[in-house]
Design a protein around this motif. Sequence first.
Motif, mmCIF file in Angstrom:
data_model
loop_
_atom_site.group_PDB
_atom_site.id
_atom_site.type_symbol
_atom_site.label_atom_id
_atom_site.label_comp_id
_atom_site.label_asym_id
_atom_site.label_seq_id
_atom_site.Cartn_x
_atom_site.Cartn_y
_atom_site.Cartn_z
ATOM 1 N N PRO A 396 0.831 -1.204 0.000
ATOM 2 C CA PRO A 396 0.000 0.000 0.000
ATOM 3 C C PRO A 396 0.869 1.258 0.000
ATOM 4 O O PRO A 396 2.049 1.202 0.358
ATOM 5 C CB PRO A 396 -0.777 -0.115 1.314
ATOM 6 C CG PRO A 396 0.117 -0.917 2.199
ATOM 7 C CD PRO A 396 0.859 -1.878 1.311
ATOM 8 N N ARG A 399 1.160 6.151 3.275
ATOM 9 C CA ARG A 399 0.215 6.888 4.128
ATOM 10 C C ARG A 399 -0.980 6.036 4.509
ATOM 11 O O ARG A 399 -1.702 6.332 5.443
ATOM 12 C CB ARG A 399 -0.260 8.150 3.403
ATOM 13 C CG ARG A 399 0.792 9.231 3.376
ATOM 14 C CD ARG A 399 0.529 10.239 2.300
ATOM 15 N NE ARG A 399 0.640 9.634 0.975
ATOM 16 C CZ ARG A 399 0.957 10.305 -0.126
ATOM 17 N NH1 ARG A 399 1.174 11.604 -0.079
ATOM 18 N NH2 ARG A 399 1.045 9.689 -1.279
ATOM 19 N N GLU A 400 -1.184 4.948 3.745
ATOM 20 C CA GLU A 400 -2.333 4.077 4.021
ATOM 21 C C GLU A 400 -1.917 2.731 4.585
ATOM 22 O O GLU A 400 -2.737 1.813 4.710
ATOM 23 C CB GLU A 400 -3.129 3.866 2.727
ATOM 24 C CG GLU A 400 -3.862 5.118 2.294
ATOM 25 C CD GLU A 400 -4.122 5.141 0.793
ATOM 26 O OE1 GLU A 400 -4.091 4.071 0.164
ATOM 27 O OE2 GLU A 400 -4.336 6.255 0.268
#
Length: 418
Positions: A396, A399-400
Amino acid sequence: MAEQQKKYDLLIANGQVIDPANGLNARLDVAVNEGVIVTVARGIPKEDAKIVIDVKGSYVTPGLIDIHTHVYPLLPSPSRLYAIEPDSHMLRSGVTTAVDVGTAGWRDFLDFKESIIDTSQVRVLAMLNVAAGGMVRMISEQTPSDMHPEITAAVAKQYPDIIVGVKAAHYWAGKPFDDIHVPWASVDSGLKAAGLADLPFMIDFCPNYESPGRSYEELVLEKLRPGDIHTHVFAKQFPIVDDNGKVLPHMRKARERGVYFDVGHGAGSFWFRNGKRALDDGFAPDTLSTDMHYASVKPAGLDQLLLMSKFMNMGMSLEDVIKRSTSEPAKLIRRPDLGTLSVGACADIAVLRALSGDFGYVDCGGARLQGDSRLDCQLTIREGNVAYDTNGLSMPDWREAPEEYWKMPFLPGPGQKA
Ligand SMILES: [Zn+2]
């Protein structure tokens, strides 16, 4: 749908699947569960998979097979400088199966098995050297009394899942060996071992055109059996093409007999003068293999993808270079379960892309070929696990990334073997 209930561990979506074993070249998805390929189809629902990797714009191929490598460093020995480490050198070029050819003979096979074969993520198979001391005890290959066909065959039969052939090599011509060499001792011993074990024989051949005689023509037309393999086919010491660039009749006759020809590029076994001319006259090698070892990797970063790129820039099609690095080597080592994306096959997968630009390719004689494309490995899956992911396609955005990633002591990435 709860994670546990999802049908697939992994979905490789939107790639151009090229699987020569099944005659496939189409935009398809590949679903994997428990290390096995379970579906190859268009439009597999993404919600059915725990991990989805979108590979739009890339090619999805079976994990590549390199049938001429050297990965066994006997310690302590000068050979430790010779072999390369399979996981770090091969997964990055999409190779999931490597055949070590003759680095070990029967005397060192168990050490090889325990130290490298059993511990590598790359599937390492072997062709056993008919010389008991293999290449790691180099004088062994020059010593006919060290060649043990019966013991070699007996060891091969003990490990049918690992040992896929018999190899003989480096039986030099010239002083001081002319005085002690029976011309065909190495070839005949290897053929005998391969016959006893019912396996293919691979020969790295040293012709002797002076005396005593040991000619290449006799090797490929009389000695080798259908299914046997001459590696290093485009080395300069072999008569492959005439002065006009025409492939010599004994090459085509040998192919008609069922003899296979492998590249085995190495540090001194590939010349455009032979290879490019043979290709232009319709004589492609059956298999592309690197002969990866320290001295062949060091000068220009040789690996399976670089070799495939070289052949593409010599005029071979993308489908052909993939075939000669997947289904063809699998056929030569009699392992049709490998080099394929068939349902039920082990989920060894390579995701590649073709880059355009200015690229140069070199041979072993200091010559260059200008090219305009190069293959690049994006992702390698070995037995359903992400083994190499240079662009983080399976990961991912940072930031996620889930909070639990932060808490783990060390995380090689989702889908990978911890
Ligand atoms: Zn070699």
